[in-house]
Design a protein around this motif. Structure first.
Motif, PDB file in Angstrom:
ATOM      1  N   MET A 146      81.073-150.582 -92.046  1.00 36.82           N
ATOM      2  CA  MET A 146      82.494-150.630 -91.680  1.00 36.82           C
ATOM      3  C   MET A 146      83.141-151.868 -92.282  1.00 36.82           C
ATOM      4  O   MET A 146      82.945-152.988 -91.796  1.00 36.82           O
ATOM      5  N   ARG A 147      83.903-151.656 -93.341  1.00 33.28           N
ATOM      6  CA  ARG A 147      84.700-152.749 -93.882  1.00 33.28           C
ATOM      7  C   ARG A 147      85.834-153.055 -92.898  1.00 33.28           C
ATOM      8  O   ARG A 147      86.610-152.177 -92.534  1.00 33.28           O
ATOM      9  N   LEU A 148      85.920-154.299 -92.475  1.00 33.13           N
ATOM     10  CA  LEU A 148      87.033-154.762 -91.653  1.00 33.13           C
ATOM     11  C   LEU A 148      87.909-155.659 -92.509  1.00 33.13           C
ATOM     12  O   LEU A 148      87.451-156.689 -93.009  1.00 33.13           O
ATOM     13  N   LYS A 149      89.165-155.269 -92.664  1.00 29.07           N
ATOM     14  CA  LYS A 149      90.078-155.994 -93.536  1.00 29.07           C
ATOM     15  C   LYS A 149      91.369-156.304 -92.794  1.00 29.07           C
ATOM     16  O   LYS A 149      91.899-155.453 -92.082  1.00 29.07           O
ATOM     17  N   LYS A 150      91.857-157.537 -92.948  1.00 28.52           N
ATOM     18  CA  LYS A 150      93.188-157.869 -92.451  1.00 28.52           C
ATOM     19  C   LYS A 150      94.222-157.102 -93.272  1.00 28.52           C
ATOM     20  O   LYS A 150      94.152-157.068 -94.494  1.00 28.52           O
ATOM     21  N   GLU A 151      95.196-156.531 -92.583  1.00 28.97           N
ATOM     22  CA  GLU A 151      96.217-155.746 -93.271  1.00 28.97           C
ATOM     23  C   GLU A 151      97.597-156.165 -92.800  1.00 28.97           C
ATOM     24  O   GLU A 151      97.814-156.465 -91.615  1.00 28.97           O
ATOM     25  N   HIS A 152      98.546-156.181 -93.709  1.00 24.45           N
ATOM     26  CA  HIS A 152      99.950-156.471 -93.438  1.00 24.45           C
ATOM     27  C   HIS A 152     100.098-157.868 -92.817  1.00 24.45           C
ATOM     28  O   HIS A 152      99.305-158.767 -93.083  1.00 24.45           O
ATOM     29  N   THR A 153     101.096-158.058 -91.986  1.00 22.41           N
ATOM     30  CA  THR A 153     101.418-159.386 -91.458  1.00 22.41           C
ATOM     31  C   THR A 153     100.817-159.606 -90.076  1.00 22.41           C
ATOM     32  O   THR A 153     100.553-158.658 -89.333  1.00 22.41           O
ATOM     33  N   GLU A 154     100.602-160.880 -89.735  1.00 19.31           N
ATOM     34  CA  GLU A 154     100.179-161.243 -88.382  1.00 19.31           C
ATOM     35  C   GLU A 154     101.409-161.694 -87.597  1.00 19.31           C
ATOM     36  O   GLU A 154     102.136-162.582 -88.042  1.00 19.31           O
ATOM     37  N   GLU A 155     101.625-161.101 -86.425  1.00 24.57           N
ATOM     38  CA  GLU A 155     102.818-161.427 -85.649  1.00 24.57           C
ATOM     39  C   GLU A 155     102.521-161.377 -84.152  1.00 24.57           C
ATOM     40  O   GLU A 155     101.702-160.585 -83.688  1.00 24.57           O
ATOM     41  N   GLU A 156     103.192-162.264 -83.406  1.00 24.58           N
ATOM     42  CA  GLU A 156     103.214-162.280 -81.945  1.00 24.58           C
ATOM     43  C   GLU A 156     101.813-162.386 -81.341  1.00 24.58           C
ATOM     44  O   GLU A 156     101.486-161.712 -80.361  1.00 24.58           O
ATOM     45  N   ASN A 157     100.990-163.261 -81.918  1.00 23.68           N
ATOM     46  CA  ASN A 157      99.634-163.467 -81.423  1.00 23.68           C
ATOM     47  C   ASN A 157      99.510-164.815 -80.717  1.00 23.68           C
ATOM     48  O   ASN A 157     100.205-165.776 -81.056  1.00 23.68           O
ATOM     49  N   THR A 158      98.593-164.867 -79.757  1.00 21.85           N
ATOM     50  CA  THR A 158      98.289-166.126 -79.076  1.00 21.85           C
ATOM     51  C   THR A 158      96.908-166.641 -79.446  1.00 21.85           C
ATOM     52  O   THR A 158      96.465-167.659 -78.911  1.00 21.85           O
ATOM     53  N   ARG A 159      96.228-165.929 -80.345  1.00 23.75           N
ATOM     54  CA  ARG A 159      94.883-166.343 -80.754  1.00 23.75           C
ATOM     55  C   ARG A 159      94.674-165.969 -82.210  1.00 23.75           C
ATOM     56  O   ARG A 159      95.480-165.252 -82.816  1.00 23.75           O
ATOM     57  N   THR A 160      93.570-166.425 -82.780  1.00 18.52           N
ATOM     58  CA  THR A 160      93.266-166.133 -84.175  1.00 18.52           C
ATOM     59  C   THR A 160      92.690-164.728 -84.309  1.00 18.52           C
ATOM     60  O   THR A 160      92.281-164.092 -83.326  1.00 18.52           O
ATOM     61  N   TYR A 161      92.647-164.264 -85.548  1.00 20.81           N
ATOM     62  CA  TYR A 161      92.034-162.959 -85.830  1.00 20.81           C
ATOM     63  C   TYR A 161      90.586-162.941 -85.332  1.00 20.81           C
ATOM     64  O   TYR A 161      90.143-161.977 -84.702  1.00 20.81           O
ATOM     65  N   GLU A 162      89.860-164.009 -85.605  1.00 24.24           N
ATOM     66  CA  GLU A 162      88.463-164.087 -85.183  1.00 24.24           C
ATOM     67  C   GLU A 162      88.349-164.018 -83.668  1.00 24.24           C
ATOM     68  O   GLU A 162      87.456-163.340 -83.128  1.00 24.24           O
TER      69      GLU A 162
END
Length: 335
Positions: A146-162
């Motif tokens: 399973m390839r996991l890829k960040k896509e498009h923009t990051e918005e309205e988050n309170t934590r990191t992707y990780e």
């Protein structure tokens, strides 16, 4: 408003009656793959023969030694003509023999909705985990890359992707129990595991930056990837196919411990959308039309020891089967 989960799909329980040899010696194109009428029983038998194709491969076989059908932009079975890349939803892809997924996660409101570019596909990471875990529970001899890829923009988050990914793995009440059972967690340095170590597991191909390793790093030292997706017009399809064909040759001669990944997919707005590149148009053969006979012939003649991971848009059963058929040599090592 938080994203709502798509309801769990009905569990498809197949009675796998085909032998291992039948599963790997995929027959020529089924009537369904050719677009001809097909009896429902025949379609069910075709799915059964591909749902457990890893069963007879030896535990000691490295994933890098296998020939693995995959789907590019796996979740895009809905969307506009420029976003859609698949005809089968996820559970059907897995039953058809697909074992490599391309999951595009946008980080939005501390969750992972599935996107193709800016377009939300009405699918969420929870759905992907659930459907994949259901399949692996029913088919424990299989593994799913399973390839996991960040896509498009990051918005309205309170934590990191990780941190959000860790939440899905460790805390989320819907996904954490499933991933505790079905997610492979690497130990030590980066490496491509053997099949016996990851049966019944999801192996992440990590296409995002993080402080730790979640699997095999996409584009890292253990991978060799062809993904030239630029196909400006339909006249450029032969050039795209030549790049894919050359990478198959590179895979055949390459280091045995390297995971080779080859994309048949491509697009070129506004003159060539993903379906046209894959399946062609009036007077044009698509990339899949070039790949299908090439892979069928090399599987039958034994001229290509492995294909590596083959990521495709709109693959039919014949193309999937042609990739799987290259595992005969690996299967023979078990006897």
């Amino acid at each position: 408003m938080p994203f709502t989960r798509i309801g769990l799909r009905t569990l498809l329980v197949t009675s796998v009656t085909a032998s291992l040899t039948a599963a790997l010696l995929i027959p020529p194109a089924t009537a369904e793959a050719r677009g001809a009428p097909v009896e429902s029983g025949a379609a069910g038998a075709a799915e059964a023969s591909t749902a457990d194709w890893m069963a007879g491969l030896p535990d000691g076989a490295s994933l890098a030694s296998l020939s693995v059908p995959g789907t590019h932009d796996t979740g895009a079975w809905t969307g506009t003509v420029w976003s859609r890349t698949q005809d089968m939803e996820l559970s059907r892809q897995l039953e058809s023999g697909v074992r490599a997924l391309d999951v595009r996660t946008r980080h939005y409101r501390d969750a992972f909705p599935i996107h193709h570019g800016a377009e939300y596909l009405h699918l969420n990471f929870t759905d992907v985990v659930t459907d994949t875990a259901v399949f692996l529970s029913e088919h424990p001899t299989e593994t799913v890359l399973m390839r996991l890829k960040k896509e498009h923009t990051e918005e309205e988050n309170t934590r990191t992707y990780e941190e959000t990914l860790d939440h899905y793995i460790e805390s989320d009440p819907e996904t954490a129990p499933l991933l505790a059972e079905h997610l492979w967690r690497p130990s030590g340095g980066e490496r491509v595991p053997d099949l016996g170590e990851v049966r019944g597991k999801i192996v992440i191909l990590q296409d995002f930056d993080a402080g730790k390793g979640y699997g095999i790093r996409w584009g890292g030292a253990s991978t060799d990837i062809q993904d030239d997706y630029r196909v400006p017009t339909l006249f450029d399809i032969p050039d795209k196919w030549e790049k894919a064909r050359s990478h198959f040759e590179r895979t055949a001669d390459g280091a045995p411990e390297t995971l080779y990944i080859n994309h048949l997919s491509g697009s070129g707005a506004p003159w060539a959308n993903p379906r046209e590149v894959a399946t062609g148009g009036p007077g044009f053969r698509g990339v899949n039309d070039h790949a299908r006979p090439y892979l069928s012939r090399s599987a039958a003649e034994g001229t290509l020891p492995r294909t590596g991971v083959v990521m495709a848009d709109f693959p039919d059963q014949e193309l999937i089967g042609a990739v799987i058929g290259h595992n005969r040599t690996v299967a023979a090592q078990r006897s």
